[in-house]
Design a protein around this motif. Structure first.
Motif, PDB file in Angstrom:
ATOM      1  N   ASP A   1       0.846  -1.190   0.000  1.00 46.83           N
ATOM      2  CA  ASP A   1       0.000   0.000   0.000  1.00 46.83           C
ATOM      3  C   ASP A   1       0.891   1.253   0.000  1.00 46.83           C
ATOM      4  N   ASP A   2       0.606   2.184  -0.917  1.00 46.66           N
ATOM      5  CA  ASP A   2       1.413   3.410  -1.019  1.00 46.66           C
ATOM      6  C   ASP A   2       1.398   4.232   0.260  1.00 46.66           C
ATOM      7  N   ARG A   3       0.265   4.233   0.975  1.00 47.19           N
ATOM      8  CA  ARG A   3       0.190   4.992   2.232  1.00 47.19           C
ATOM      9  C   ARG A   3       1.144   4.417   3.268  1.00 47.19           C
ATOM     10  N   VAL A   4       1.297   3.093   3.271  1.00 46.39           N
ATOM     11  CA  VAL A   4       2.209   2.436   4.206  1.00 46.39           C
ATOM     12  C   VAL A   4       3.646   2.693   3.792  1.00 46.39           C
ATOM     13  N   ARG A   5       3.916   2.686   2.483  1.00 46.63           N
ATOM     14  CA  ARG A   5       5.281   2.957   1.994  1.00 46.63           C
ATOM     15  C   ARG A   5       5.730   4.365   2.356  1.00 46.63           C
ATOM     16  N   GLU A   6       4.776   5.319   2.318  1.00 49.30           N
ATOM     17  CA  GLU A   6       5.103   6.699   2.657  1.00 49.30           C
ATOM     18  C   GLU A   6       5.239   6.910   4.158  1.00 49.30           C
ATOM     19  N   ASN A   7       4.474   6.173   4.944  1.00 50.64           N
ATOM     20  CA  ASN A   7       4.471   6.339   6.397  1.00 50.64           C
ATOM     21  C   ASN A   7       4.239   4.967   7.028  1.00 50.64           C
ATOM     22  N   SER A   8       5.267   4.364   7.560  1.00 46.65           N
ATOM     23  CA  SER A   8       5.161   3.000   8.101  1.00 46.65           C
ATOM     24  C   SER A   8       4.184   2.904   9.266  1.00 46.65           C
ATOM     25  N   ALA A   9       3.904   4.029   9.937  1.00 42.35           N
ATOM     26  CA  ALA A   9       2.943   4.012  11.039  1.00 42.35           C
ATOM     27  C   ALA A   9       1.535   3.708  10.539  1.00 42.35           C
ATOM     28  N   TYR A  10       1.279   3.920   9.254  1.00 45.84           N
ATOM     29  CA  TYR A  10      -0.037   3.663   8.675  1.00 45.84           C
ATOM     30  C   TYR A  10      -0.312   2.169   8.529  1.00 45.84           C
ATOM     31  N   LEU A  11       0.724   1.342   8.683  1.00 46.48           N
ATOM     32  CA  LEU A  11       0.564  -0.110   8.563  1.00 46.48           C
ATOM     33  C   LEU A  11      -0.514  -0.632   9.503  1.00 46.48           C
ATOM     34  N   SER A  12      -0.519  -0.182  10.745  1.00 47.97           N
ATOM     35  CA  SER A  12      -1.501  -0.696  11.696  1.00 47.97           C
ATOM     36  C   SER A  12      -2.921  -0.297  11.306  1.00 47.97           C
ATOM     37  N   VAL A  13      -3.101   0.878  10.699  1.00 47.30           N
ATOM     38  CA  VAL A  13      -4.430   1.307  10.266  1.00 47.30           C
ATOM     39  C   VAL A  13      -4.963   0.363   9.191  1.00 47.30           C
ATOM     40  N   VAL A  14      -4.130   0.074   8.190  1.00 47.82           N
ATOM     41  CA  VAL A  14      -4.553  -0.808   7.099  1.00 47.82           C
ATOM     42  C   VAL A  14      -4.765  -2.226   7.614  1.00 47.82           C
ATOM     43  N   LEU A  15      -3.857  -2.702   8.446  1.00 41.66           N
ATOM     44  CA  LEU A  15      -3.956  -4.068   8.973  1.00 41.66           C
ATOM     45  C   LEU A  15      -5.199  -4.245   9.844  1.00 41.66           C
ATOM     46  N   ILE A  16      -5.445  -3.327  10.748  1.00 49.43           N
ATOM     47  CA  ILE A  16      -6.618  -3.411  11.616  1.00 49.43           C
ATOM     48  C   ILE A  16      -7.899  -3.374  10.781  1.00 49.43           C
ATOM     49  N   SER A  17      -7.926  -2.536   9.744  1.00 47.42           N
ATOM     50  CA  SER A  17      -9.134  -2.451   8.912  1.00 47.42           C
ATOM     51  C   SER A  17      -9.394  -3.752   8.151  1.00 47.42           C
ATOM     52  N   ARG A  18      -8.359  -4.529   7.891  1.00 48.92           N
ATOM     53  CA  ARG A  18      -8.540  -5.799   7.175  1.00 48.92           C
ATOM     54  C   ARG A  18      -9.134  -6.886   8.061  1.00 48.92           C
ATOM     55  N   VAL A  19      -8.888  -6.834   9.368  1.00 48.79           N
ATOM     56  CA  VAL A  19      -9.300  -7.944  10.237  1.00 48.79           C
ATOM     57  C   VAL A  19     -10.550  -7.654  11.071  1.00 48.79           C
ATOM     58  N   ILE A  20     -11.008  -6.413  11.106  1.00 48.11           N
ATOM     59  CA  ILE A  20     -12.265  -6.118  11.793  1.00 48.11           C
ATOM     60  C   ILE A  20     -13.398  -6.433  10.825  1.00 48.11           C
ATOM     61  N   THR A  21     -14.243  -7.361  11.200  1.00 47.10           N
ATOM     62  CA  THR A  21     -15.341  -7.763  10.326  1.00 47.10           C
ATOM     63  C   THR A  21     -16.612  -6.978  10.599  1.00 47.10           C
ATOM     64  N   ARG A  22     -16.708  -6.393  11.773  1.00 45.42           N
ATOM     65  CA  ARG A  22     -17.885  -5.595  12.118  1.00 45.42           C
ATOM     66  C   ARG A  22     -17.534  -4.638  13.231  1.00 45.42           C
ATOM     67  N   LEU A  23     -18.066  -3.422  13.146  1.00 49.92           N
ATOM     68  CA  LEU A  23     -17.921  -2.424  14.205  1.00 49.92           C
ATOM     69  C   LEU A  23     -19.284  -1.784  14.393  1.00 49.92           C
ATOM     70  N   GLY A  24     -19.969  -2.180  15.456  1.00 47.56           N
ATOM     71  CA  GLY A  24     -21.342  -1.731  15.664  1.00 47.56           C
ATOM     72  C   GLY A  24     -22.199  -2.242  14.523  1.00 47.56           C
ATOM     73  N   THR A  25     -22.856  -1.330  13.820  1.00 51.47           N
ATOM     74  CA  THR A  25     -23.693  -1.722  12.675  1.00 51.47           C
ATOM     75  C   THR A  25     -22.937  -1.604  11.359  1.00 51.47           C
ATOM     76  N   ILE A  26     -21.662  -1.285  11.420  1.00 56.14           N
ATOM     77  CA  ILE A  26     -20.850  -1.106  10.213  1.00 56.14           C
ATOM     78  C   ILE A  26     -20.210  -2.443   9.838  1.00 56.14           C
ATOM     79  N   ASP A  27     -20.530  -2.929   8.641  1.00 52.47           N
ATOM     80  CA  ASP A  27     -19.954  -4.183   8.155  1.00 52.47           C
ATOM     81  C   ASP A  27     -18.754  -3.951   7.243  1.00 52.47           C
TER      82      ASP A  27
END
Length: 156
Positions: free
Chosen positions: A73-99
């Protein structure tokens, strides 16, 4: 890629209320099952554009692909701290009513909630459980707490 399980498989995976963590035995067939999804409750909660607060969610175990794809991901390449944002978004299957939890949702979490999810991710993927050993600051008694939340204080 999101995996969907029929209701009977979800129960076998230990996703029903009051289920334990880790591997278990299917009573009918005597076979091992693996819990792949873990419920959690955020300390503060995600506030969507309409002002609704979403505190409960489900995180699944990460695959090797989940950890490799964000590295491209280009955002991760530019800023390695963004890795956790992308990774967490891949493994959360539901947040409240948001699928559809995408990096934009994770970006808008409060910092304490993101830190909670990072620790929760580490616990279920590296340690295989959601419990943490803690010490009471008053009486210095050692005990375990379940970080997934959702239960009432004093219940085990």
């Amino acid at each position: 890629m999101r995996r969907a399980f029929p209701p009977s498989a979800r129960q076998e995976e230990g996703l029903g209320p009051g289920s334990g963590t880790g591997a278990g035995t299917d009573r009918d067939e005597g076979r091992e099952t693996l819990r792949t999804e873990f419920a959690f409750e955020l300390p503060r909660g995600y506030v969507d554009e309409s002002g609704t607060v979403h505190r409960t969610g489900v995180m699944r175990l990460a695959t090797a692909r989940d950890e490799l794809i964000p590295l491209r991901d280009d955002r991760v390449r530019e800023n390695s701290a963004y890795l956790s944002v992308v990774l967490i978004s891949r493994v959360i299957t539901r947040l409240g009513t948001i699928d559809d939890v995408h990096p934009g949702v994770v970006e808008d979490l409060f910092a304490s909630d993101l830190a909670f999810l990072q620790d929760f991710y580490r616990r279920i993927n590296a340690e295989g459980h959601t419990r943490a050993a803690v010490t009471c600051p008053s009486c210095h008694e050692n005990f375990a707490v379940d970080l997934s939340g959702g239960g009432r204080l004093g219940e085990s």
